[in-house]
Design an enzyme around this catalytic site. Structure first.
Site, PDB file in Angstrom:
ATOM      1  N   ASP A  60       0.207  -1.070   0.383  1.00 24.23           N
ATOM      2  CA  ASP A  60      -0.099  -0.094   0.325  1.00 24.23           C
ATOM      3  C   ASP A  60       1.035   1.510  -0.120  1.00 24.23           C
ATOM      4  OD1 ASP A  60      -1.910   1.681   0.114  1.00 24.23           O
ATOM      5  OD2 ASP A  60      -3.179   0.717   1.884  1.00 24.23           O
TER       6      ASP A  60
HETATM    7  C1  BGC Z   1      -5.354   3.625   0.184  1.00 20.82           C
HETATM    8  C2  BGC Z   1      -5.321   2.212  -0.728  1.00 20.82           C
HETATM    9  C3  BGC Z   1      -5.134   2.724  -2.013  1.00 20.82           C
HETATM   10  C4  BGC Z   1      -3.568   3.569  -2.221  1.00 20.82           C
HETATM   11  C5  BGC Z   1      -3.998   3.946  -3.686  1.00 20.82           C
HETATM   12  C6  BGC Z   1      -3.821   4.114  -0.104  1.00 20.82           C
HETATM   13  O1  BGC Z   1      -3.791   5.149   0.830  1.00 20.82           O
HETATM   14  O2  BGC Z   1      -4.961   2.491   1.230  1.00 20.82           O
HETATM   15  O3  BGC Z   1      -6.496   1.369  -0.436  1.00 20.82           O
HETATM   16  O4  BGC Z   1      -5.459   1.950  -3.044  1.00 20.82           O
HETATM   17  O5  BGC Z   1      -3.398   4.417  -1.285  1.00 20.82           O
HETATM   18  O6  BGC Z   1      -4.157   5.342  -4.035  1.00 20.82           O
END
Ligand code: BGC
Length: 714
Positions: free
Chosen positions: A262
């Site tokens: 993530d």
């Molecule tokens: C979120 C994810 C997301 C990623 C990319 C993160 O902060 O937890 O769900 O896919 O950002 O945008």
């Protein structure tokens, strides 16, 4: 197709690490000092940027094309980048938030919406979506419940798998399909006190039975990628959690696809306090099979050194890079690095708006109806009141290229549906939690008095849910409750329409409101759907996929809890009873609750036999009659209970559902098959087993089970 092994042979270690790195689009297009500073801060050189493998957060297909074109000019190996995005509930056309989609209990509709979205996303320059999010949720304070389909593992599994299949299709080279990345593995939804990013502590049996099944279902459906969650699980952040990433994901489930961290989660291993420096963070993540690092640069800065030191081998690096190149190859990126991306922004179409409208109608949940709904289309004077009366901000938190201003508001929907009616729109008050301005009340009350029917639109702002938006209090804001009381006092022919990204507490509103229609955040066509539902052009059919608490203090609250001894089921608080002083234990609206304008009568539940051996099955027939003159859809649910087992089992557990269309006065018999694996649970010896003995099957919905029949598993 490219010869990816040959490409790999020609790559330097640094170039290979580039394929394991993803950055925000602004690093590639902006040249201002802030971005340059950011590149330096990441410890990256221009050379590094030219071999990066993946991009996220780009704004348009034109931007995607520009970044790809410039990249291909610079990259020695001419490896196209993959463009990924959080395409969560629509791309250009926004359909209801996933929690609402859960309430549809309609996997076919989920599929239709995901297909539409995949096609739009391809044209928007996306090749991979960070969807489905299948985090199991029990605590409405957590803002990301809006991204989940709810509090039931079976429902989440069905809906998650439907999305994966719809996004990916049968063939990734088909330019109408995109790859799917399931997230957030694992148990991100178990955040303590519903606070985003917070610690998660869970027993293995709760994890296995409730939290893990939907991720597994998505992988079984073929999801190409998976994203570990930000949180610690029993003390260890997922990105560094070898039990999750190796034992479960790889050894037990046999997942060989791509793992992407993530956002900055590799670097955050230092913030969690499990890595003393960036090198340790890179080591932990790569050792735990994290192939791509999103946004931080621990791999760029340390992986080469770790290979030189012999911590990792070149073979390990090559294996990860080959997975990435293979996905690019199967997506057809080497043949067409723009892969169907348009040159300009894509537009909304009537066909896609129609899909979004049907979805919003299918997801809305009629929570209460004393009989005021549906309103007669013949009413001539309608007052549409409240902070959401004419509010375009109803498309929900993750809306990609969707635009709030293009959504249909409730007032607009009603005006379009009833062009001859006189529609008065009054905001009445604001929607922020600390709004206190009551100066709009008089106007609202006067409009209500003058109207034949009142539509009162209340709720929480759409940016109160989604990532990082946790709430302490779920009660409908005080000022909105006051407005509601004043308006309903002025005209009892009022229906309340609610908007929220989570279950909110409606206990006081429920006492006053003759009808409540919950729209969640319904997307681009939300207002059209609301109007159709309010005036009987469409018939509500959504059922809650997440419990509505009576008070915030009940959270976490969920239907499939185990037997609670001394359970004060209702009424006043009793001493030495598992009850609260202020309220009973039951939720305001249970999982599965949802009314219709039709009247569905459950006439019988029959079992093909009253006992079965483990290798046999039992056929269940549930007969339902539409005892009304209104056609409608009913979700027929099958619940199971194992009353005595070596572990305390849930008092009710959904094991099947079917959403069925009924003509007026039509009777149908709906069939389910129960097999032994559906009766299993995670026992104290760490195995999924069923135990012989009596089982109960019921229909109805949580806390309101009916027509129970028993059978024996021999
Ligand atoms: C979120 C994810 C997301 C990623 C990319 C993160 O902060 O937890 O769900 O896919 O950002 O945008």
């Amino acid at each position: 197709m490219a010869d990816i092994k040959k490409i790999l042979e020609n790559m330097t270690i640094r170039e290979k690490i580039g394929q394991l790195s993803q950055y925000d689009a602004n690093l590639f297009i902006d040249t201002d000092a802030a971005v340059t500073g950011h590149i330096e801060w990441l410890g990256l050189s221009d050379g590094d940027l030219s071999c990066v493998g993946h991009v996220l957060n780009f704004k348009s297909p034109a931007e995607m094309r520009q970044i790809q074109r410039e990249h291909l000019e610079k990259d020695r190996n001419k490896i196209p980048m993959l463009f990924m995005m959080d395409v969560i509930h629509g791309f250009r056309t926004i359909y209801p938030i996933p929690l609402a989609m859960g309430c549809s209990f309609d996997p076919d509709m989920v599929k239709e919406c995901s297909r539409m979205t995949a096609k739009e996303a391809v044209r928007g320059g996306v090749q991979v979506t960070f969807t489905p999010m299948v985090d199991y949720v029990r605590d409405a304070r957590w803002g990301r419940v809006m991204e989940s389909t709810g509090e039931d593992a079976y429902l989440n599994s069905v809906m998650g798998a439907a999305q994966v299949r719809a996004f990916q299709g049968d063939d990734l080279s088909d330019k109408e399909n995109i790859a799917s990345c399931v997230k957030h593995f694992a148990a991100y939804g178990g955040a303590e006190a519903g606070r985003d990013y917070n610690t998660v502590e869970l027993s293995e049996h709760t994890l296995r039975e409730h939290y893990l099944p939907a991720y597994k279902a998505c992988l079984d459906a073929g999801a190409e990628m998976i994203m570990p969650s930000f949180n610690t699980l029993n003390g260890i952040p997922s990105t560094a959690n070898s039990w999750l990433m190796k034992t479960i994901l790889k050894d037990e489930w046999g997942f060989n696809g791509i793992v992407i961290s993530d956002y900055s989660a590799v670097k955050e291993l230092m913030d969690h306090g499990v890595a003393e420096d960036g090198k340790a963070a890179a080591r932990l993540a790569f050792d735990n099979n994290c192939d791509i690092e999103m946004c931080s640069a621990m791999y760029f800065n340390h992986l080469e050194g770790l290979i030189e030191e012999g911590v990792f081998t070149l073979e390990q690096l090559d294996k990860a890079v080959l997975k990435v190149l293979d996905l690019k190859n199967r997506l057809g990126m080497f043949d067409d690095p723009y892969r169907g991306a348009d040159k300009t922004d894509i537009e909304l179409t009537p066909e896609n708006r129609d899909i979004a409208r049907r979805a919003a109608e299918n997801c809305a949940v009629l929570l209460k109806n004393d009989g005021v709904l549906p309103f007669k289309k013949s009413v001539t004077k309608i007052a549409v009141i409240g902070p959401f009366a004419d509010n375009h901000n109803i498309i929900g938190f993750w809306s990609c290229n969707g635009k709030n201003e293009e959504s249909v508001t409730v007032a607009e929907g009603i005006k379009r549906l009833l062009p001859g009616a006189e529609v008065t729109v009054v905001r009445g008050c604001g929607d922020e939690w600390d709004d206190t301005d009551t100066s709009g009340f008089d106007k609202a009350v006067n409009a209500a008095k003058a109207a034949d029917a009142v539509v009162l639109c209340l709720g929480e702002p759409q940016d109160y849910s989604g990532e990082g938006n946790s709430r302490l209090e779920l009660e409908l804001h005080k000022i909105q409750l006051e407005l509601a009381r004043a308006v309903i006092d002025a005209n009892t022919n009022t229906a309340v329409v609610t908007f929220s990204g989570r279950p909110i507490v409606l206990t006081e509103l429920e006492k006053a409101a003759p009808a409540i229609l919950n729209m969640w955040f319904p997307g681009t066509e939300g207002g059209t759907a609301a109007a159709n539902l309010l005036f009987g052009v469409a018939n509500p059919s959504g059922k809650l996929s997440m419990t509505f608490p009576r008070a915030t203090g009940q959270c976490p609250i969920y239907y499939n809890h185990t037997n609670i001894i001394k359970y004060g089921k209702s009424g006043a608080h009793k001493p030495y009873c598992a009850s609260y002083i202020e309220h009973d234990n039951l939720p305001l609206y249970s999982f599965g609750h949802g009314l219709s304008y039709s009247e569905f009568v459950y006439e019988g539940l029959e079992l093909s036999k009253d006992s079965m051996k483990a290798d046999e099955s039992i056929e269940i027939s549930i007969t339902v009659r539409n005892a009304s003159d209104i056609a409608g859809k009913e979700t027929v649910m099958l619940y199971m209970c194992d009353p005595v087992a070596s572990n305390a089992r849930p008092v009710q557990q959904l094991i099947g559902f079917k959403k069925i269309y009924f003509e007026p006065n039509e009777r149908k018999t709906i069939k389910f098959t129960v097999t032994e694996p559906m009766l299993r649970f995670w026992n104290n010896n760490n195995e999924f087993v069923s135990e012989p003995g009596e089982f109960r099957l019921s229909t109805g919905y949580a806390d309101h089970l009916i027509l129970t029949k028993e059978f024996v598993l021999k």
